[in-house]
Every structure is written in C-alpha cells, then in structure tokens.
Enzyme design. Structure first.
Site, PDB file in Angstrom:
ATOM      1  CB  ALA B 239      26.692  -7.757  31.079  1.00  0.00           C
ATOM      2  CG  HIS B 240      28.155 -11.008  27.373  1.00  0.00           C
ATOM      3  ND1 HIS B 240      28.679 -12.259  27.205  1.00  0.00           N
ATOM      4  CD2 HIS B 240      27.113 -11.160  28.236  1.00  0.00           C
ATOM      5  CE1 HIS B 240      27.991 -13.123  27.914  1.00  0.00           C
ATOM      6  NE2 HIS B 240      27.043 -12.489  28.540  1.00  0.00           N
ATOM      7  CG  ASN B 241      26.030  -9.972  23.229  1.00  0.00           C
ATOM      8  OD1 ASN B 241      26.592 -10.877  23.832  1.00  0.00           O
ATOM      9  ND2 ASN B 241      26.322  -9.669  21.987  1.00  0.00           N
TER      10      ASN B 241
END
EC number: 2.3.1.191
Lengths: 341, 341, 341
Positions: B239-241
């Site tokens: 997922a993001h980050n």
C-alpha cells in the site's frame, strides 16, 4: 510546475478560517514532519500533534482546538482531512487525456464512442460497447461486448471489461482490474466438472473506485452489483452475484464469495473474507483478515483470528487449541466436583 | 540447444573442488531423483540425502561432508545451492531482446529511450518517461508520466508503471505487476467518500524483483519505497507509503498496509499481512498467513493462527474459542478456591 | 436475440421427463424468485424450495420428488443443476471469434498458428510458440517462447503465457492470468539474494479453467503441473513445481506454495493456503481460509481459524489465546490435585 496559491485564496475558496497572513503562498503539500517552507500540511489525527510545534510547513490545516498550538499560519477546518483532500487536488497535475480515439485503437463499427470521450492506444472496443461523453479509456483497455463506460468515468490503463458490464458515471478503475469475467460456476457430473454458463452481467454505480488487479465476476443469472460510491482497493475478489451497498469500502485483498450481500456504509478490512450467500447489515466493520462465516444482522465491529506472538510461544498455544474442547470439558468437570450439591 | 560444459571447466570457473573426472560433460540440470545421465544435480538439504546413492546424474554439487557418499562425480561447494544457482544460469537460454523500439510501440516525443534499451511491441511510453541503457521493456508495457526504468532493468511483459515510479538498476518485474497506482486514500465527508489525491511516487532500489500481478501503490504525499535487493513474489499488495528495507523477501500473496515500515533482511511468509503504520524490525521472520497487528521491535520468528484439523474436531474447538475468556476466568476461580489462604 | 425453445424440445434433447405441456416456450433463464414468464428456472437445493410455490417461471427443472409441489410445467432431472447447466448453454450467446490472425497482431515467423485458430488484436506470439486448431487467443495476449495453446482452448483476453507453457485441449483462461512466470527461487549468499534460474515449464491438462488474474509459476527444474479438468477461480497463486491432481477445484484467492502436491477431486476453499513440499491426498476438502501446514493423508474435510465475533468479545478471547498453554497446564494441575491418589 506546481501552481502557487495564497493562503487567503485557499481560505476563501474552501470556506476555511485563516489564522495568520493571507499573503503567504504555498506550492505543494507535505507531512507535518517533512514539509518544507512553501508547503501546506495538515493535522487530522491526535497521533501527529507532537509534530506540530516543529513543523517547517508554511501553513497547517487543523481543527480550531489545535489552532492555539500552531507555530505557523493555519487554515481552520471542521474536518481537516476533508479540507486537505480538496486542497491537495489543486496540486495533482496529471496530464489530461486527449479526446478522440487513438489511431492504434481497434473499435468495432458496432460500438459507440461519444465525441468527447478519449480512447487510448491499443484499446479494443468490441461490438455493442458504448463509451459515454467525457469518459477516458486509457491505453491497453479491452471493452467487451455489451459493456458501457459511463460519462466521466476513467479507466487508467489495461482494464478489461469482459461482457455485459455497465459502469456508472465518474467510476475510476485502476490498471489490471478485470470486471465481468465468468463467475466460478461448476456442476459436478459423475466424475468431472461441467461449466455452468454465466448469463448475468455486472452493474457498477456512480462514483465507485476499483483498485489495481481487482476482479469482479459477472453474475450467473442476475447481475453482480455495486451500488454508488463503493470503494474497492487493490487485489479484491468479488464473486458472481455479490451485492455491495452504497458507500461501503473494502481494503486490499478482501474477498467476497458468491451471492453474498453486503450492506451500505460497511468497512471491510484488508484481506477480510465473506463467505457465500451471507448477508452483512449496514454499517458493519470487519477487521483485517477476519472471515465472516455467518450473516451479521447488527451494525458493529467484528473480528476473528488469533494474536501474533513469538513463534516459540505460539506453537505451544496453537497445539493446545487442538484440544480446547477437551480442556473446556475438563474444567466443567472440575467445576462440578467443586460445587456443593 | 543447451551448451555442453565439462566438470573441469565448471570447477575452475566457479571455484569448486572437483571429485572425479574433469572430462565428463553436462548439458543441463535435474533433481537428484529425476536427473538423467548428462545432467548435473545438487544436494543442498539433508532431506534429500537419501536420493544421493541412486541418482543417475552425471555429477552432483554438494558439501564436502557429503562427498564420500556420492556415487558419481561431485563438485564440492561451501554452499551447494548458491553454486547451483550460478551454474544453472548457464543453461537458462531465454532469447535476448533486440535493442531498439518496436515499430508498433507508441513513444511520446517527451520520453527518453536510451540507445541500447529495448522497447517491445505495443508498449506505451508517456511524456516524461525515461528508459535507461540496457533496459528491456517487454511487450504490452505502459510506462506512465515521469517514470524511469533504470539501466539493465527488465520488465518481462504487460507491466504498468502508472505515475512517478522510479526503478533502480537491474530490477526485474514480472507480468501483470502494477506499480504506482493511486494509494487507497479516502476521507469520509458527511455521507459519502471523498478521494484524497495521491501526490507521491514509488522508488524501487537496485536489484529488486517484483512478482506477477503484484501491486505497489504510490505514496499519498511522500514516496512508497523499496530499498535495494527486495524480493517480492506474486500477487503481493504493497500500500501507499510503505517502506521495505534492503534484502527483505516477501512470499506470494503477502500484503502490507499503508505506511508500515519493514526492516532489512526480513522474511515475510506467504499470505502474511502487516497492518498499517506499524514497524517491523530488521531480521524478523513472519510465518505464512500470520497477521502483524502491532509493531515488532526484536528480531525473531513470529506467528499467528490456529492449526488445521479435521473439520469435526475443529468445529468443537472453534466453538470453545468464543468463550475462552470465560473459561480462563472459571479456571482462575477454581484455582483460587483450591489454593490455601 | 435469445432463441425460443419449447419444453417438449428440451425434454427430448436433454433426456428429461416433462410434466405439463410440451408446447410452452422459454427464451431464457431466471432464478425461482425473479424469473418472469417465458423463463426457465431450476430447483437444485432444498434451501430454495420455499420459492417454488410462487415462481413466475414458465417451467422449472427439478427432481422427481419435488414435481408434485411444482405449480408450473416441470422438467424432471436426476441432477437438476447439471441439467440446468446444459440447457443454459443454449442461451449463452457470446459472439464467436473470427478465425485468422488479426492484422495488428505481431506473430514471430518462428511461431506456428493453425489455420482454424483465431489470434486477436494486439497479440504477440513469440518464437517457438504454437497455436493449435480451433484455439481462440483473444485480444492483448502474449504467447511467449516455446508455449503451446492446445486445440479448442480459449484465452479470453490479456492472458500471458511467459515461457515453456503447454495448455492442453479446451483450456479456458480468463483475463489477467499469468502462466509460466519465474518461480520465486532465491539463494542467500552472504548478505544478498542470488536468483535461482527457473528452468522448468508449466503443463496444463485438457479441460482446465484458469481464473482472472490467477498466477501459475513455471518450475525450477521440472514442470509445474495441473492434470486434466482442474478448475482454478480468480486470483489464485500456484507456485513453482506444484502438482494438482485431476478434477480438483480451487476457489478464489487460494494459494499453493512451492512443490506442494494436491490430489485428485480435492476442493480447496476460497483463500485457503497450502504450504510448500506438502502432500494432500485425493478427495480432501479444505474449508475457506484454512492453512494446511502438514501433509494430509486421509480424505475428509479440514479446517483452521477461529469464529468471527463482536470485536469486544473477540479481543478478550484472543488475549487469552496468548496464554492458552499456561491455562492448560493450570487445569492439569488442578485436575491432579483433585484426583485421589
């Protein structure tokens, strides 16, 4: 090149209260901890409050209650995360797709592409497909027979709509998603499998979002349905004849088995599973990786699974789980003996 | 046609000690149990030692300690699996990609393709993309705006780099992978979802490998990062980050939620999950299908879940799990009564 | 336009006993609850019997035992679901693919495409590939070196056969599937990973079905094998050197780790996992999301996991699981004290 916007302009445009000078200008966003001068940050969760005092951001979007502690200019919002989402869109400069059909695309003469729509390189648009006005079909998409891409929808790239799929308006679909493939329908005949034809379609409501490599099968007889504003993260599997209520959101790798019915405003955690033919009420939260094995009739938060531990300890506990029923019986016996008649 | 190599040549080239005749020639590899004459095998795990006595291989790569039991010629290595990996590469004859841009590819005038790079049929290379020297972009890849494919990297086929993705050198990406799609960022406003713009990118270090149909979202504000030599199997969701430290390896279907930080030299088992905003220290092993629900600060092996059993028994134990807290309280009561005051 | 068929014709063609008038005509299918006049329905599960009395269907396929309760015409079948599957195929009108190679496809001069086969827009067929007679390779497929698509097989769209993949006859592969990518083979050398060449292939038997975005890696030395009539749903991961016996079916998101061997006629539930190097006997059922951590030698049904509960209760029980071994020891002590010597 990012646009430069003054805080005064932002306050006015988004209806926020400004604390500090309206002349200051921001050109982008940053987190409280890493923003540099010229960037706008936000404080939405108490967890990050500690970073407020030392932020180098030019301004911070925050709640009125946090404004007194803000060392920089502030934009005061009832919901800072919502205000951030709206403002950040100013700095989100994705090149706009050119309207028209790319010369490399293969479009059936029996398909309809609205004038203002964009169909990218190497798209295949098959007979009976319709692309409505303002829709953007990115490179490498396949729009199969009797599929419709609603007005203003955006298929980023490499999306496949297989058969009888209808997307509403402003639907956003990420690369690798496959919508409308055969449901997994099999009848067992004597000693082998017989395929059950999948005669339904898929209907996706307005403002839905479908993540990368997510799959949504078409129905066996009736349609698989997502109501409006359903949000699916990446690698989600939605089986045939599932029905997902409006405004529900499913995190990555969640899976919903055939004919399950999920209510409105549900939150399904990452990797959670829902077995077939069940109903989940409105406003139900399922925590990550939990498996729903029976219908849930009441709103609330539900979980399954066991906590993570050092493997050495876990092994011992897991071994005991195999005899938990015995253990419970033994305790019942002991309690019986113990209790006076 | 497989090359023929003499054992003497192999010993010299890979710095191994030869036991037996250096004249013997091998033309391929086989497992101990199924190799035929002319093939080279290896013994790396004690589990397969029983097959050594009867192998039909022409030679076996093995440890010095096993050499005496080897009925055939042997190549003695400190780590037979490592030696096998190096030698097997001799027999791995994938046709080399031709340098240059395939005439069917659509390359933006604002993209840069190095002279020695290869861009395959039906690739789309968008504005601001850079393909470095020696990179091979196989058929059907989409290289989006502001993406960079580092020198010597290889996108096998049908890989999508969506936006602001930087691949280091010698990165190998398998078909169906989607890197740089929108992170799953949503703000809830009154009665519906509001999309949070995803303004970051993805940075993938040198020598990483990304499996088939794996997805890695780009960051919300900062970048999603894989340090060098990170190895992702198929169908992994990042997922993001997320930040994954160098030399960590994740097996198939593992999933990492937003902003989690995984250390270096971690081993994440198949289907394991890591919740968002957690930290996992260096050298942590998570066993298959375990769910990490809190930060792990110490190296070691961690697990969750329950053992598999016959369904009839499992049902009874699982039913008791629902009342485990009660059971523990009852035991505490019994123990109290039982203990002298 | 759906064909109209009389009940008399259906009874004769499919060997069913007709109850009621043979003149009545049906033009499609519907569920008992939603069918409209002119549609055919079926009753295969006792669960839906309650809907029989009020169905608006023109006729219902059912068992002899249910015929007396049927308010409409009936087609009596020993297995109504099997009879339904065969009849429904009459109403499944997917446009047939045109034979021949689409002008946009890129076919290597060293590939062989049979005359009657169909190769769709933007396909890439590489050197050494063979497409047999009657095979349909839909748009955007990549058929890699030394791959074979057997007679009558159907790759719906955007399927990638990477390297050394052989599909038998009448294999159906859904969009996004990746077959024959590198297995996840790594040797750890001092401080970094070394890739182990994946020299095997994949062999898929006749009449298999492979779901959307499913991945099947090729073998390290020998092949990954699916025997005939294996049915894989969407987003399944099959690692290198797995062997799946004939007529087994795996539901969505199941995963099988390297070198595992699954028997014939197995049913693997959605999201279930099977660890590497294990054996699962014939006729084993694994329930959804269960994890197989040791070989299973006997037919039967097997499960792992814990039941879903309200999060508040689950938290308490889960916390106790972490000390289950202690709890069991304490109970053993109490029982010992309690028992007479």
């Amino acid at each position: 090149m990012s646009p430069a916007v003054s805080l005064g302009e932002l306050a006015e445009r988004f209806g926020l209260v400004l604390q500090g000078s309206g002349e200051a200008v921001v050109r982008g966003v940053g987190t409280l901890g890493s923003a540099t001068p010229g960037q706008l940050s936000f404080l939405a969760s108490a967890q990050y409050k500690g970073q407020l005092a030392t932020t180098a951001a030019t301004a911070v979007i925050l709640r009125a209650a946090d404004a007194a502690d803000c060392p920089t200019a502030a934009l005061i919002a009832a919901d800072p995360y919502v205000a951030y989402a709206r403002i950040a869109a100013l700095f989100d400069h994705v090149p706009a797709a050119e309207p028209g059909v790319h010369p490399s695309a293969v479009v059936s003469p029996d398909a309809v592409v609205a004038n203002g729509a964009s169909v990218g390189p190497f798209c295949v648009v098959q007979a009976g497909a319709v692309i409505d006005e303002g829709a953007v079909v990115g490179p490498h998409c396949v729009i199969g027979p009797d599929c419709r891409v609603g007005a203003g929808s955006h298929l980023v790239a490499r999306v496949t709509l297989v058969l009888r799929v209808t997307l509403g308006r402003r639907v956003l679909v990420h690369p690798g998603a496959v919508i409308g493939a055969d449901g997994f329908g099999l009848a067992f005949e004597r000693d082998h499998w017989l395929k059950v034809p999948q005669l339904g379609g898929v209907r996706i409501g307005d403002d839905c979002e479908i993540g990368a490599n997510t799959t949504i099968d078409r129905g066996a007889i009736e349609d698989t349905v997502l109501e409006e504003d359903v949000r699916l993260d990446n690698q989600i599997q939605v089986a045939h004849n599932v029905h997902i209520g409006a405004h529900s959101a499913l995190a990555g790798c969640a899976a919903v088995a055939g004919s399950a019915r999920i209510g409105r405003y549900c939150l399904i955690g990452g990797g959670a599973g829902i077995l077939g033919h069940l109903e989940v009420a409105d406003k139900v939260t399922i925590t990550a990786r939990s498996l729903v094995t029976h219908s849930i009739r009441e709103p609330g938060e539900y979980s399954s699974g066991t906590p993570i531990q050092e493997n050495r300890l876990w092994r011992r506990n897991a071994a005991r789980f195999k005899h938990l029923d015995e253990l419970a019986r033994r305790v019942a016996q002991l309690a019986n003996k113990d209790s006076p008649r």
